[in-house]
Design a protein around this motif. Structure first.
Motif, short mmCIF file in Angstrom:
data_model
loop_
_atom_site.label_atom_id
_atom_site.label_comp_id
_atom_site.label_asym_id
_atom_site.label_seq_id
_atom_site.Cartn_x
_atom_site.Cartn_y
_atom_site.Cartn_z
N VAL A 118 -21.84 72.90 81.56
CA VAL A 118 -20.31 73.52 81.53
C VAL A 118 -20.50 74.20 79.87
N ALA A 119 -20.16 75.68 80.51
CA ALA A 119 -20.55 76.61 79.50
C ALA A 119 -19.06 77.34 78.64
N ILE A 120 -18.76 77.08 77.57
CA ILE A 120 -17.70 77.11 77.56
C ILE A 120 -18.68 77.98 76.05
N THR A 121 -18.99 77.62 74.61
CA THR A 121 -19.28 78.18 73.21
C THR A 121 -19.85 79.66 73.87
N LYS A 149 -23.16 82.96 76.83
CA LYS A 149 -22.64 81.27 76.29
C LYS A 149 -24.06 80.45 75.96
N ASP A 150 -24.04 80.22 74.95
CA ASP A 150 -25.24 79.19 73.85
C ASP A 150 -24.19 77.99 74.04
N TRP A 151 -25.52 77.01 74.29
CA TRP A 151 -25.58 75.53 73.57
C TRP A 151 -24.99 74.96 75.22
N VAL A 152 -25.98 75.40 76.42
CA VAL A 152 -24.81 74.67 77.69
C VAL A 152 -26.37 74.15 77.91
N THR A 153 -26.27 72.45 77.85
CA THR A 153 -26.77 71.25 78.07
C THR A 153 -26.95 71.51 80.03
N HIS A 154 -28.75 71.25 79.51
CA HIS A 154 -28.98 71.16 81.15
C HIS A 154 -29.50 72.60 81.48
N GLY A 193 -32.42 67.17 68.52
CA GLY A 193 -32.68 65.86 69.12
C GLY A 193 -31.78 65.75 70.64
N LEU A 194 -31.94 64.57 71.18
CA LEU A 194 -31.23 64.68 72.44
C LEU A 194 -33.19 65.46 73.24
N ARG A 195 -34.21 65.04 73.17
CA ARG A 195 -35.28 66.20 73.12
C ARG A 195 -35.74 65.65 74.88
N THR A 198 -32.98 70.01 78.45
CA THR A 198 -32.77 71.31 77.65
C THR A 198 -31.40 71.64 77.21
N PHE A 199 -31.36 72.79 75.88
CA PHE A 199 -30.30 73.48 75.08
C PHE A 199 -30.79 74.72 75.55
N GLY A 200 -29.49 75.24 76.29
CA GLY A 200 -29.99 76.90 76.17
C GLY A 200 -28.75 78.07 76.44
N GLY A 349 -22.75 64.59 67.21
CA GLY A 349 -21.27 64.94 66.91
C GLY A 349 -21.17 66.54 66.95
N THR A 350 -21.79 67.65 67.14
CA THR A 350 -21.47 68.31 66.97
C THR A 350 -21.46 69.02 68.66
N ALA A 351 -21.73 68.52 69.60
CA ALA A 351 -21.34 68.87 71.16
C ALA A 351 -19.77 68.34 71.13
N ASP A 352 -19.08 69.08 72.77
CA ASP A 352 -17.26 68.96 72.14
C ASP A 352 -17.07 69.10 71.64
N GLY A 353 -17.17 69.68 70.36
CA GLY A 353 -16.23 70.26 69.14
C GLY A 353 -16.66 69.19 67.99
C1 LIG Z 1 -25.32 68.50 72.17
C2 LIG Z 1 -24.91 69.63 72.55
C3 LIG Z 1 -24.17 69.83 73.32
C4 LIG Z 1 -23.66 71.21 73.73
N1 LIG Z 1 -23.16 71.03 74.84
C5 LIG Z 1 -22.39 72.06 75.02
C6 LIG Z 1 -22.22 72.90 76.77
O1 LIG Z 1 -22.97 72.17 77.56
N2 LIG Z 1 -21.49 73.45 77.11
C7 LIG Z 1 -21.35 74.24 75.49
O2 LIG Z 1 -19.73 75.40 76.46
N3 LIG Z 1 -21.48 74.61 74.40
C8 LIG Z 1 -22.09 72.84 74.17
N4 LIG Z 1 -22.37 72.62 73.03
C9 LIG Z 1 -21.72 73.55 71.95
C10 LIG Z 1 -20.53 72.94 71.22
O3 LIG Z 1 -19.51 72.50 72.00
C11 LIG Z 1 -20.10 73.97 70.26
O4 LIG Z 1 -21.49 73.85 68.96
C12 LIG Z 1 -19.44 73.22 68.98
O5 LIG Z 1 -17.78 73.26 69.89
C13 LIG Z 1 -19.05 73.84 67.72
O6 LIG Z 1 -19.21 75.19 67.58
P1 LIG Z 1 -19.71 76.02 66.79
O7 LIG Z 1 -21.71 75.84 67.07
O8 LIG Z 1 -20.11 77.73 67.52
O9 LIG Z 1 -19.66 76.43 65.60
P2 LIG Z 1 -19.16 77.35 64.92
O10 LIG Z 1 -18.15 77.72 65.10
O11 LIG Z 1 -19.24 78.65 64.58
O12 LIG Z 1 -18.62 76.77 63.29
C14 LIG Z 1 -18.74 76.23 62.13
C15 LIG Z 1 -18.16 76.36 61.48
O13 LIG Z 1 -17.08 76.44 61.44
C16 LIG Z 1 -16.53 74.99 60.79
N5 LIG Z 1 -14.75 75.03 61.53
C17 LIG Z 1 -14.43 75.00 62.72
N6 LIG Z 1 -12.71 75.65 62.54
C18 LIG Z 1 -12.36 75.13 61.60
C19 LIG Z 1 -10.96 74.97 60.59
N7 LIG Z 1 -10.55 75.23 61.61
N8 LIG Z 1 -11.41 74.88 59.67
C20 LIG Z 1 -12.44 75.09 59.00
N9 LIG Z 1 -13.55 74.99 59.60
C21 LIG Z 1 -13.97 75.39 60.52
C22 LIG Z 1 -17.49 73.85 62.23
O14 LIG Z 1 -16.69 72.79 61.55
C23 LIG Z 1 -18.28 74.31 61.75
O15 LIG Z 1 -18.86 73.55 60.72
C24 LIG Z 1 -23.02 71.46 72.85
C25 LIG Z 1 -23.35 71.31 71.57
C26 LIG Z 1 -24.57 70.41 71.57
C27 LIG Z 1 -24.74 69.76 69.67
#
Ligand SMILES: Cc1cc2nc3c(=O)[nH]c(=O)nc-3n(C[C@H](O)[C@H](O)[C@H](O)COP(=O)(O)OP(=O)(O)OC[C@H]3O[C@@H](n4cnc5c(N)ncnc54)[C@H](O)[C@@H]3O)c2cc1C
Length: 374
Positions: A118-121, A149-154, A193-195, A198-200, A349-353
């Protein structure tokens, strides 16, 4: 315990099945990141559990599990192999895929011979899914995809990605992308973590996309619905990691003595074990409560999923961190895995928001309905 607390929607048989399967997987593959071949073996092992078809109706080739049952399976798996993912794209396709995407992409995802992601970020920030800079625009009979897209799981092992992007009218759409297509580049990310996974990053440079790969939905609504389910599933997995750390730590503390007493028998230890278990059990209850709300399509479901996810991850990280330090040298020894549980919970804690974002979603809903909580 003679009388275990019953949690509505939690299927203890599926939790046990998940734990047994996870233990078998971990025994065969202790270290990661797993290769694509490793993962295909893992998903093959998971096939009989219903993992790949999750909550999809049997008539569409799914497993027909209730969301609570699927969450129970993931809870069990998380004790050894958390966040295996590769179950969402199937649901997206069944919900909004064209006949071609159902015929050509879905079967491989359901039978475990293909891996979905799933590629959102995006690189500028992942917290707001309304600001997509990745675009898919017409080019002759086809479409062309550009962006990253960043941080894509798999990311390094997947065959397919559901990519959230903007179309030529700047409307959000999701596109099912073949990750072996020309113009797709994968860049690994080295997470702490979750070593086992793969993420990328995925980069798309003029990737040609057939029109039948566009999901028939509002892309943001589809992504949000997916996130609601994903957050409840992350919540139960985070709690499982916290309980796993608690069990391992108490076993270790039963082997330690200070001033003639076992550390586990000290009042201070009993008090902390009780407090952590209560926090974890409370977080688990909230998670399954959110799952029931999602299943019932309640108005509060999305907010509850966010609240449950943020709370469960915070509790799990706190519990694991405390247990690493309570177990002293053992906690810092990599072979104890206590540090891995903490790192894995932190990643969840960071995955899915992030926790903050999910608490904001929960709080924004709740402040209008606080009166109903009393
Ligand atoms: C294990 C893992 C798996 C993941 N898998 C996927 C995946 O498969 N596909 C995918 O698309 N993404 C994936 N992600 C990415 C994940 O969804 C994002 O890392 C997450 O949504 C946060 O985005 P960001 O890291 O860019 O933080 P940013 O959006 O850059 O946020 C930076 C900081 O701003 C804070 N912030 C945000 N909104 C507000 C606000 N309104 N007020 C004050 N502060 C705020 C945040 O809490 C954070 O501390 C994964 C992440 C992890 C860690």
């Amino acid at each position: 315990m003679e009388s275990k607390p019953v949690i509505p929607g939690r299927d203890t048989l599926l939790v046990a099945e998940g734990r047994a399967t996870a233990a078998a997987i971990r025994a065969e593959k202790p270290d990661g990141p797993w290769s694509r071949e490793d993962l295909l073996t893992v998903f093959d092992q998971l096939k009989p559990t219903g993992y790949l078809g999750s909550t999809i109706d049997r008539q569409h080739g799914g497993s027909g599990l209730a969301l609570g049952q699927f969450a129970s399976l993931l809870e069990g798996l998380a004790t050894e192999v958390p966040f295996l993912s590769n179950h969402s794209v199937q649901r997206f396709i069944v919900g909004a895929g064209s006949p071609e995407v159902r015929e050509l992409v879905l079967p491989g995802l359901l039978d475990g011979t293909r891996i979905g992601s799933v590629a959102i970020t995006e690189p500028h920030g992942g917290s707001s899914i309304r600001e997509m800079r990745t675009t898919v625009v017409p080019d002759g009979a086809e479409l062309v995809l550009n962006g990253s897209k960043d941080w894509v799981t798999h990311a390094m092992t997947a065959d397919t990605a559901a990519v959230l992007c903007s179309d030529e009218q700047e409307n959000p759409v999701r596109v099912i992308v073949d990750l072996y297509a020309p113009g797709v580049t994968r860049i690994p990310l080295h997470a702490h973590g979750l070593r086992h996974l793969t993420f990328g990053s995925l980069q798309f440079d003029d990737v040609r996309i057939q029109r039948w790969r566009v999901l028939e939905e509002d892309g943001v609504a589809g992504a949000k619905a997916g996130l609601g389910i994903a957050r409840t599933l992350v919540a139960v997995q985070a709690v499982a990691l916290g309980f796993r750390a608690l069990v391992d730590a108490t076993e270790h503390l039963a082997t330690r003595t200070v001033r003639g007493s076992r550390v586990i028998d000290l009042d201070l230890t009993s008090g902390r074990v009780g407090a952590l278990a209560a926090e974890l059990q409370g977080a688990r209850l909230l998670a399954y409560h959110a799952i029931e709300a999602v299943e019932a399509g309640q108005e509060a479901a999305a907010a509850m999923a966010s609240g449950a996810k943020a709370h469960a991850c915070a509790v799990a990280v706190r519990a694991c961190s405390e247990l690493v330090s309570t177990c002293a040298g053992h906690g810092l020894d990599r072979t104890s895995r206590l540090g891995d549980y903490r790192d894995d919970a932190e990643m969840l804690g960071t995955a899915d928001g992030t926790g903050l974002v999910n608490h904001i979603i929960w709080g924004s809903y709740l402040k209008k309905h606080l009166g109903e909580c009393f």
